[in-house]
Design an enzyme around this catalytic site. Structure first.
Site, mmCIF file in Angstrom:
data_model
loop_
_atom_site.group_PDB
_atom_site.id
_atom_site.type_symbol
_atom_site.label_atom_id
_atom_site.label_comp_id
_atom_site.label_asym_id
_atom_site.label_seq_id
_atom_site.Cartn_x
_atom_site.Cartn_y
_atom_site.Cartn_z
ATOM 1 N N ASP A 81 0.780 -1.130 -0.147
ATOM 2 C CA ASP A 81 -0.111 0.026 -0.013
ATOM 3 C C ASP A 81 0.900 1.109 0.068
ATOM 4 O O ASP A 81 1.734 1.053 0.580
ATOM 5 C CB ASP A 81 -0.832 -0.304 1.171
ATOM 6 C CG ASP A 81 -1.923 0.821 1.256
ATOM 7 O OD1 ASP A 81 -2.354 1.380 0.149
ATOM 8 O OD2 ASP A 81 -2.454 1.142 2.358
ATOM 9 N N HIS A 82 0.492 2.450 -0.535
ATOM 10 C CA HIS A 82 1.107 3.588 -0.514
ATOM 11 C C HIS A 82 2.560 3.484 -0.630
ATOM 12 O O HIS A 82 3.241 3.936 0.507
ATOM 13 C CB HIS A 82 0.351 4.399 0.625
ATOM 14 C CG HIS A 82 -0.740 5.050 0.495
ATOM 15 N ND1 HIS A 82 -0.997 6.035 -0.411
ATOM 16 C CD2 HIS A 82 -1.909 4.740 1.173
ATOM 17 C CE1 HIS A 82 -2.471 6.167 -0.326
ATOM 18 N NE2 HIS A 82 -2.884 5.533 0.205
ATOM 19 N N GLY A 181 -8.306 8.411 7.621
ATOM 20 C CA GLY A 181 -8.523 8.691 8.906
ATOM 21 C C GLY A 181 -9.856 8.670 9.358
ATOM 22 O O GLY A 181 -10.913 8.252 8.780
ATOM 23 N N HIS A 208 -9.884 5.061 -1.647
ATOM 24 C CA HIS A 208 -9.006 4.732 -0.209
ATOM 25 C C HIS A 208 -10.031 5.393 0.868
ATOM 26 O O HIS A 208 -10.908 6.656 0.345
ATOM 27 C CB HIS A 208 -7.881 5.745 -0.479
ATOM 28 C CG HIS A 208 -6.587 4.791 -1.083
ATOM 29 N ND1 HIS A 208 -5.626 4.506 -0.479
ATOM 30 C CD2 HIS A 208 -6.481 4.265 -2.400
ATOM 31 C CE1 HIS A 208 -4.727 3.736 -1.375
ATOM 32 N NE2 HIS A 208 -5.445 3.536 -2.486
ATOM 33 N N ASN A 230 -10.523 0.432 0.339
ATOM 34 C CA ASN A 230 -9.456 0.373 1.426
ATOM 35 C C ASN A 230 -9.786 0.787 2.628
ATOM 36 O O ASN A 230 -10.386 1.809 2.896
ATOM 37 C CB ASN A 230 -8.067 1.414 1.076
ATOM 38 C CG ASN A 230 -7.388 0.901 -0.217
ATOM 39 O OD1 ASN A 230 -7.715 0.085 -0.866
ATOM 40 N ND2 ASN A 230 -6.317 1.368 -0.209
ATOM 41 N N VAL A 231 -9.610 -0.284 3.542
ATOM 42 C CA VAL A 231 -10.276 -0.054 5.047
ATOM 43 C C VAL A 231 -9.024 0.026 5.860
ATOM 44 O O VAL A 231 -8.171 -1.008 5.900
ATOM 45 C CB VAL A 231 -11.147 -0.982 5.577
ATOM 46 C CG1 VAL A 231 -11.696 -0.426 6.863
ATOM 47 C CG2 VAL A 231 -12.137 -0.886 4.431
ATOM 48 N N THR A 233 -8.192 2.640 9.021
ATOM 49 C CA THR A 233 -8.558 3.176 10.464
ATOM 50 C C THR A 233 -9.601 2.630 11.492
ATOM 51 O O THR A 233 -9.347 2.389 12.584
ATOM 52 C CB THR A 233 -9.263 5.188 10.158
ATOM 53 O OG1 THR A 233 -8.303 5.426 9.510
ATOM 54 C CG2 THR A 233 -9.338 5.529 11.612
HETATM 55 ZN ZN LIG Z 1 -4.461 5.052 1.137
#
Ligand SMILES: [Zn+2]
Length: 277
Positions: A81-82, A181, A208, A230-231, A233
């Site tokens: 990821d990222h 977040g 995201h 995308n999960v 937080t």
């Molecule tokens: Zn992301």
């Protein structure tokens, strides 16, 4: 079984479905993702962020996920990821990751395209899928959450068209009112922009920052363009809140029990995201 993301996301999009990607950074979080996927009987993406290398190395995470995938009856993607460092992407692919995200979203478009192209060449030669990113999002750890997300930060449709065409990425993460977040207030995804981007790029889009986006909006985004949600937080907080609750019950509860409790709770929350799949 471990699989690459290219066909999985294409198939998901063709059926207006999505694959949830959960952030993992140790054995327990990986186990939680597998447990949830097994209960849902659906494919899952285990996503390890560049920033988690303090928690575990690429090689350790690859070994954990490959081992768990060997005993698992549904497709699993091991995704980076990222990642802003191209060398880290090469190392992840060499370690056995089956999908990678190059995040050059803060670079000028020309540099983002040039770097993404290098990643795509290396990844595709090895059968690995690549996710790119365009548009302004706050950092992955959820810091710098804006009070409201301005339209000027959204992914530009023409830039997206050029980026997808010139790089050959397999999927694209964009900014359409989503953020990493905890949202301040209810987020509102810009569905028209999402659709315009999808029409321009003709590859599956990735959403995201799905923690806290109302279910109806996620469903609509999946019906229009999104094949990967995308999960992070919501899962991380579910785990830490569970540990806090267990410690309130019994102050001397041992770490192995706390970690089991966190894992179970995270798997429950992960399971709920398969409702969109
Ligand atoms: Zn992301």
């Amino acid at each position: 079984m471990l699989t690459n993301s290219i066909t999985l996301l294409k198939d998901a999009r063709a059926h207006a479905q999505c694959i949830p990607a959960f952030n993992i950074y140790n054995l327990e979080t990986a186990q939680a993702a597998f447990q949830a996927a097994r209960l849902a009987q659906k494919p899952v993406i285990a996503a390890f962020g560049e920033g988690y290398q303090e928690n575990a190395s690429l090689l350790v995470i690859a070994a954990i996920v490959k081992t768990l995938a060997g005993q698992h009856p549904y497709p699993v993607v091991l995704h980076l990821d990222h990642c802003k460092e191209i060398d880290t992407i090469y190392r992840a692919i060499d370690a056995g990751f089956t999908s990678v995200m190059y995040d050059g979203s803060r670079l000028p478009l020309k540099d983002n395209i040039a770097n993404t192209l290098r990643v795509v060449q290396y990844a595709h030669e090895r059968g690995v899928g690549v996710e790119g990113e365009l548009g302004c999002m706050n950092p992955e750890d959820g810091s710098e959450m804006p009070d409201s997300i301005s339209h000027s930060a959204y992914t530009d449709v023409n830039q997206a068209r050029r980026y997808a065409k010139e790089t050959g990425v397999d999927s694209l993460a964009g900014a359409v009112g989503n953020a990493h977040g905890l949202y301040k207030g209810t987020p509102h995804l810009h569905m028209e922009r999402l659709e315009e981007i999808y029409r321009a790029v003709e590859i599956p889009l990735v959403l995201h920052g799905c923690s806290g986006i109302p279910a109806g909006q996620i469903r609509q985004a999946v019906s229009i363009a999104v094949a990967k949600i995308n999960v992070n937080t919501e899962l991380a907080l579910a785990g830490s809140n569970q540990i806090a609750a267990l410690l309130r019950e019994k102050e001397t509860m041992r770490l192995e029990k706390l970690m089991l409790g966190a894992r179970e709770r995270m798997a429950e929350v992960m399971k709920s995201f398969f409702d969109f799949a």
